[in-house]
Design a protein around this motif. Structure first.
Motif, PDB file in Angstrom:
ATOM      1  N   ASP A 140       8.725  27.483 -34.269  1.00 55.61           N
ATOM      2  CA  ASP A 140       9.406  28.547 -33.255  1.00 55.61           C
ATOM      3  C   ASP A 140       9.005  30.024 -33.195  1.00 55.61           C
ATOM      4  O   ASP A 140       8.151  30.842 -33.200  1.00 55.61           O
ATOM      5  CB  ASP A 140      10.089  29.300 -34.603  1.00 55.61           C
ATOM      6  CG  ASP A 140      11.086  30.714 -34.352  1.00 55.61           C
ATOM      7  OD1 ASP A 140      11.598  30.975 -33.475  1.00 55.61           O
ATOM      8  OD2 ASP A 140      11.374  30.866 -35.574  1.00 55.61           O
ATOM      9  N   CYS A 170      15.048  23.008 -41.034  1.00 59.24           N
ATOM     10  CA  CYS A 170      13.377  22.169 -41.182  1.00 59.24           C
ATOM     11  C   CYS A 170      12.629  21.695 -43.073  1.00 59.24           C
ATOM     12  O   CYS A 170      12.679  21.126 -43.291  1.00 59.24           O
ATOM     13  CB  CYS A 170      12.379  23.361 -40.664  1.00 59.24           C
ATOM     14  SG  CYS A 170      11.918  23.106 -39.213  1.00 59.24           S
ATOM     15  N   ALA A 177      16.003  27.426 -38.380  1.00 63.40           N
ATOM     16  CA  ALA A 177      15.293  27.186 -37.736  1.00 63.40           C
ATOM     17  C   ALA A 177      14.595  26.484 -39.065  1.00 63.40           C
ATOM     18  O   ALA A 177      14.243  25.383 -39.895  1.00 63.40           O
ATOM     19  CB  ALA A 177      14.102  27.357 -37.025  1.00 63.40           C
ATOM     20  N   ARG A 207       6.939  24.063 -40.552  1.00 61.85           N
ATOM     21  CA  ARG A 207       7.430  25.462 -39.309  1.00 61.85           C
ATOM     22  C   ARG A 207       6.906  26.029 -39.049  1.00 61.85           C
ATOM     23  O   ARG A 207       6.197  26.901 -40.360  1.00 61.85           O
ATOM     24  CB  ARG A 207       8.953  25.637 -40.469  1.00 61.85           C
ATOM     25  CG  ARG A 207       9.578  26.576 -39.074  1.00 61.85           C
ATOM     26  CD  ARG A 207      11.116  27.402 -39.624  1.00 61.85           C
ATOM     27  NE  ARG A 207      10.585  27.913 -40.662  1.00 61.85           N
ATOM     28  CZ  ARG A 207       9.621  28.450 -41.436  1.00 61.85           C
ATOM     29  NH1 ARG A 207       9.714  29.703 -40.252  1.00 61.85           N
ATOM     30  NH2 ARG A 207      10.056  29.534 -42.295  1.00 61.85           N
TER      31      ARG A 207
END
Length: 243
Positions: A74, A91, A87, A98
């Motif tokens: 990210d 994830c 996200a 992540r």
């Protein structure tokens, strides 16, 4: 290992270039400049970039599965809270590691103030001030009630004036210190309002040199999980995930 990079920052592009064909760079494409940049970068980045949203958690999770991605980075703007939250959940749903890649915030110099949000920034303005507002088109409604203040609003794309009575200038940050200072002098600016996004700081350097008042909007809390500040550190983390 394939890596999905959620972009929108210089660091995202640099990471994608370093990873080459193993990376897919995804840009939201919210501005014409971003869409054009995506097209240019697509010529140099294998497998990307893709431009556009994911239609929520389910869409991003499906994209991670379909693409066989082994990790997500990210590297969005520090204030892009919606995609970062998406996200986190996506994830976790598909079991993809992540990482957050975000530049350090700017230091608040003596005489400057940092406020928690846009509403607080609007409230902190002095009546009669001439304000250079660099928080973006979407922030305009927060400042509309301050009719006792003269605004110069910078936007990335031309379009309908988002702040009634404001002078609108079009430009994509970062700008050189000399250009920022020239604009501030020409517009007789006495106050700069900016989001504390970090990175190149020409407008802050110019404001400091001119002795202007500076109001910084504090970042929202960072997403949970591992976080690094440099592309090199992101590459080290990805190397660990690939083992």
């Amino acid at each position: 290992m394939r890596v999905l990079i959620l972009g929108g920052t210089m660091e995202a592009r640099l990471l994608a270039e370093a990873l080459g064909a193993t990376a897919e760079l995804s840009l939201a494409g919210a501005t014409a400049a971003a869409r054009a940049r995506g097209a240019r970068e697509g010529e140099a980045l294998a497998g990307g970039p893709r431009v556009g949203g994911f239609a929520g958690v389910g869409g991003l999770a499906a994209h991670l599965r379909a693409g066989g991605f082994g990790a997500l980075v990210d590297a969005t703007h520090p204030f892009a809270v919606r995609i970062s939250a998406t996200a986190v959940t996506a994830c976790a749903t598909v079991g993809v590691p992540r990482l957050v890649l975000t530049r350090p915030p700017w230091s608040v110099l003596p005489g400057w103030i940092e406020v928690p949000d846009l509403a607080a920034a609007a409230a902190a303005l002095t009546p009669g001030a001439r304000v250079f507002l660099t928080t973006g088109r979407g922030s305009a409604p927060s400042f509309a009630p301050r009719r006792d203040v003269a605004f110069v609003l910078r936007v990335i794309d031309p379009g309908a004036d988002p702040l009634p009575g404001a002078r609108v200038v079009v430009g994509r940050p970062p700008q050189a210190v000399e250009a920022e200072a020239a604009l501030m002098r020409a517009e007789r600016i006495d106050t700069l309002v900016a989001k504390n996004s970090g990175g190149p700081a020409g407008k802050l350097e110019a404001a400091a040199a001119l002795g202007l008042r500076v109001i910084l909007v504090a970042r929202p809390p960072a997403p949970p999980g591992p976080c690094v500040a440099t592309v090199a550190a992101a590459l080290d983390w990805l190397g660990g995930q690939a083992k």
